[in-house]
Design an enzyme around this catalytic site. Structure first.
Site, PDB file in Angstrom:
ATOM      1  N   CYS A 130     -10.425 -10.099  -1.423  1.00 48.28           N
ATOM      2  CA  CYS A 130     -10.012 -10.500  -2.768  1.00 48.28           C
ATOM      3  C   CYS A 130     -10.622 -11.830  -3.174  1.00 48.28           C
ATOM      4  CB  CYS A 130      -8.495 -10.604  -2.839  1.00 48.28           C
ATOM      5  SG  CYS A 130      -7.699  -9.272  -1.982  1.00 48.28           S
ATOM      6  N   SER A 165       0.827   0.039   2.740  1.00 47.39           N
ATOM      7  CA  SER A 165      -0.133   0.544   1.762  1.00 47.39           C
ATOM      8  C   SER A 165      -0.895   1.728   2.343  1.00 47.39           C
ATOM      9  CB  SER A 165      -1.116  -0.560   1.381  1.00 47.39           C
ATOM     10  OG  SER A 165      -2.074  -0.057   0.490  1.00 47.39           O
ATOM     11  N   ASN A 179      -4.678 -10.389   7.679  1.00 47.54           N
ATOM     12  CA  ASN A 179      -5.809  -9.557   7.280  1.00 47.54           C
ATOM     13  C   ASN A 179      -7.168 -10.184   7.569  1.00 47.54           C
ATOM     14  OD1 ASN A 179      -4.259 -10.944   5.076  1.00 47.54           O
ATOM     15  ND2 ASN A 179      -6.189 -10.650   3.988  1.00 47.54           N
ATOM     16  N   GLN A 207      -1.493  -4.493   7.117  1.00 45.36           N
ATOM     17  CA  GLN A 207      -2.527  -4.398   8.153  1.00 45.36           C
ATOM     18  C   GLN A 207      -1.960  -3.880   9.473  1.00 45.36           C
ATOM     19  OE1 GLN A 207      -5.783  -4.853   7.884  1.00 45.36           O
ATOM     20  NE2 GLN A 207      -5.749  -5.584   5.777  1.00 45.36           N
ATOM     21  N   THR A 245       7.497   8.857 -13.691  1.00 52.76           N
ATOM     22  CA  THR A 245       7.187  10.104 -12.990  1.00 52.76           C
ATOM     23  C   THR A 245       6.352   9.813 -11.748  1.00 52.76           C
ATOM     24  OG1 THR A 245       7.274  11.268 -15.073  1.00 52.76           O
ATOM     25  CG2 THR A 245       6.119  12.380 -13.272  1.00 52.76           C
ATOM     26  N   GLY A 249       0.576  -2.084  -1.538  1.00 52.39           N
ATOM     27  CA  GLY A 249       1.069  -3.255  -0.825  1.00 52.39           C
ATOM     28  C   GLY A 249       1.403  -4.414  -1.757  1.00 52.39           C
ATOM     29  N   THR A 250       0.578  -4.636  -2.749  1.00 58.87           N
ATOM     30  CA  THR A 250       0.789  -5.756  -3.668  1.00 58.87           C
ATOM     31  C   THR A 250       2.116  -5.616  -4.401  1.00 58.87           C
ATOM     32  OG1 THR A 250      -1.597  -5.985  -3.949  1.00 58.87           O
ATOM     33  CG2 THR A 250      -0.202  -6.962  -5.665  1.00 58.87           C
TER      34      THR A 250
HETATM   35  C1  LIG Z   1      -4.619  -4.918   1.389  1.00 57.80           C
HETATM   36  C2  LIG Z   1      -3.446  -5.813   1.614  1.00 57.80           C
HETATM   37  C3  LIG Z   1      -2.449  -5.951   0.634  1.00 57.80           C
HETATM   38  C4  LIG Z   1      -2.546  -5.289  -0.701  1.00 57.80           C
HETATM   39  O1  LIG Z   1      -2.326  -3.918  -0.650  1.00 57.80           O
HETATM   40  P1  LIG Z   1      -2.770  -2.998  -1.899  1.00 57.80           P
HETATM   41  O2  LIG Z   1      -2.237  -1.658  -1.575  1.00 57.80           O
HETATM   42  O3  LIG Z   1      -4.267  -3.071  -1.950  1.00 57.80           O
HETATM   43  O4  LIG Z   1      -2.118  -3.596  -3.109  1.00 57.80           O
HETATM   44  C5  LIG Z   1      -1.363  -6.742   0.924  1.00 57.80           C
HETATM   45  N1  LIG Z   1      -1.245  -7.378   2.106  1.00 57.80           N
HETATM   46  C6  LIG Z   1      -2.182  -7.271   3.068  1.00 57.80           C
HETATM   47  C7  LIG Z   1      -1.991  -7.972   4.363  1.00 57.80           C
HETATM   48  C8  LIG Z   1      -3.318  -6.499   2.854  1.00 57.80           C
HETATM   49  O5  LIG Z   1      -4.251  -6.409   3.798  1.00 57.80           O
END
Ligand SMILES: *Cc1c(COP(=O)(O)O)cnc(C)c1O
Length: 392
Positions: A328, A202, A154, A182, A240, A74-75
C-alpha cells in the site's frame, strides 16, 4: 541467460484464486443466483451455501459459525472492530492499545479515533520485530477499553505473542482484537485457546476472491452495526450478500485448513533455500525479523548500498515481482513505518525488499529469482554513489 520466466513472489500482497475455488463459485453467478433473504428454493439454496461457508471460515480459526460476520475484506473488518467497539465503550474509557507496526487499516483507524478524543498507545518492537507482552501489560490503564495487536506482520513476517497478549487482556477484562489477515492459513489460530475476542480475515490472502473477508466476534461481544438497512448478517451489516465471493472464501478457508501442513512445509522450504542462497551469494545483505517466530513464506531482506525501487524495476524487467515495504505504501517515498519501528536507518529501509512465497511457487522459480537478483544488485552497486564513495 536461459529462458525468461514470470516469477511472482508477492503472495502477502495477494494470491491467485485456486481453480477449485473458482469452480465452486461459478454456479452462484448464473443458475444459483438467488437472494439469500428470500423464501423460495433458489434463495434458500443461496442462504444454505452461505451458512456452509460460514462454517468453513469458522473452522479455520476454531470459532463458532454464528461468530463470523462477512465483510468486504480485512480493511473493513479492522475498521469495524476498532471503531464500533471504541464508540460502544466510550462511556467506560477512552484508551486503546495497539502497536507501531500495524497495517494502515488499523493504524489510520486509530488515528481517526484520536481526533475524536480517544487516546492510543502504540507499543514498539524489539530488534527481531517482536512485541513484548510485558509492554502491553504496562500500557494498560483503568480507562483501557481495547487492545488491537496484529497476529503476523505483513512486512517482517513476525508472529506476535498473541496467546500471551490474549491472556493479559482477559485478566484485565479488556476486549482483544487481532488483525489475522497474514496469519490465516499460515500459522495455527485458535480463538478460544488464545482468548481472542475479535479477529479480522481476508479471502484474497488465502487463494480466495478479492473483496470478501470476515470479522469474528466472540459470542457476548455484541459489536454494534456499521451499515444499516436490511437484516443481513444478524442486522449488523446490511446489504444483499455477495454469495459467489462468500462461497469462494469458504472453499478457500476449507482448503487452507486441509492443506495447512503441506502449505507450511512447501513455502518454508522455498523461503529457507532463497534466504540461504541470498545471504551466501550476495554480500552486504541482511535477513530482517525473527528466524523462528515467522510466517512460513516471508523473507524480508536488506541490500546495502542500493535503492529498493530500482531493484523492483529491474527485477520486474527480468520477470520477478516482489514488494518494497508494504504494497500500500510502495507508491510513496515515505519510509516503511514497520522498518522505522525496527530502528532501521532510512538508507537501509530504502534497500529492503519483501519476498513472499506461495503454493504455486517452485524451486526453479526461487533459483531464477536469486540469479536475477545477483545480477540486479551487482549492476546497481556498480553505479551506486554510496558504494563508490566507500570504495566498495
Ligand atoms: C492485506 C492486509 C489487510 C487488508 O486486507 P484487504 O482484504 O485487502 O482489505 C489488512 N491487514 C493486513 C495485515 C494485511 O496484510
Amino acid at each position: 541467460m536461459g529462458e525468461k520466466r514470470q516469477v511472482y513472489l508477492d503472495y502477502s500482497a495477494t494470491t491467485p484464486v485456486k481453480r477449485e475455488v473458482v469452480d465452486e463459485m461459478i454456479p452462484y453467478f448464473t443458475e444459483k443466483f438467488g437472494n439469500a433473504s428470500t423464501l423460495y428454493t433458489i434463495g434458500l439454496d443461496a442462504k444454505e451455501s452461505m451458512e456452509k461457508a460460514r462454517e468453513q471460515v469458522a473452522a479455520l480459526i476454531n470459532a463458532e459459525p454464528k461468530e463470523i460476520l462477512f465483510t468486504s475484506g480485512g480493511t473493513e473488518s479492522d475498521n469495524w472492530a476498532i471503531t464500533q467497539i471504541a464508540h460502544k465503550l466510550k462511556a467506560k474509557g477512552n484508551h486503546i492499545i495497539t502497536s507501531a507496526i500495524e497495517h494502515h487499516a488499523v493504524l489510520y483507524t486509530c488515528k481517526e479515533l484520536e481526533k475524536e478524543g480517544f487516546e492510543v498507545t502504540y507499543v514498539g518492537i524489539n530488534e527481531e520485530g517482536l512485541i513484548d507482552p510485558a509492554e502491553v501489560r504496562a500500557a494498560i490503564r483503568p480507562e483501557t477499553i481495547l487492545i488491537s495487536i496484529m497476529f503476523v506482520n505483513n512486512e517482517l513476517g513476525t508472529v506476535q505473542p498473541i496467546p500471551e497478549i490474549g491472556a493479559i487482556a482477559k485478566e484485565h477484562g479488556i476486549i482483544f482484537h487481532t488483525d489475522a489477515v497474514q496469519a490465516s492459513g499460515n500459522v495455527e489460530i485458535d480463538v478460544k485457546a488464545m482468548n481472542i475476542d475479535m479477529l479480522s480475515m481476508s479471502s484474497h490472502k488465502i487463494y480466495g476472491p478479492k473483496g470478501i473477508g470476515a470479522l469474528y466476534t466472540r459470542t457476548g461481544i455484541n459489536i454494534p452495526a456499521m451499515i444499516y438497512g436490511g437484516a443481513q448478517e444478524r442486522k449488523k451489516r446490511a446489504g444483499t450478500e455477495n454469495i459467489p465471493a462468500i462461497v469462494g472464501f469458504g472453499k478457500a478457508a476449507e482448503l487452507a485448513k486441509a492443506n495447512f501442513e503441506s502449505h507450511v512445509a512447501h513455502t518454508s522450504a522455498l523461503r529457507d533455500h532463497f534466504v540461504d542462497r541470498i545471504l551466501n551469494e550476495i554480500p552486504h545483505t541482511y535477513f530482517n525479523g525473527s528466524k523462528d517466530k515467522r510466517h512460513p513464506g516471508n523473507a524480508s531482506i536488506t541490500f546495502d548500498f542500493v535503492e529498493g525501487e530500482s531493484i523492483l524495476l529491474l527485477l520486474d524487467y527480468a520477470g520477478v515481482a516482489c514488494s518494497s515495504g508494504s504494497a500500500c505504501s510502495s507508491r510513496s517515498l515515505q519510509p516503511s513505518h514497520v522498518l522505522e519501528a525496527l530502528g532501521m536507518p532510512v538508507h537501509q529501509i530504502h534497500g529492503t525488499i519483501r519476498f513472499t512465497f506461495g503454493d504455486p511457487t517452485t524451486m526453479e522459480d526461487v533459483d531464477y529469482a536469486v540469479d536475477k537478483l545477483k545480477m540486479v544488485i551487482g549492476r546497481l552497486r556498480e553505479i551506486s554513489p554510496i558504494t563508490s564513495e566507500k570504495g566498495w
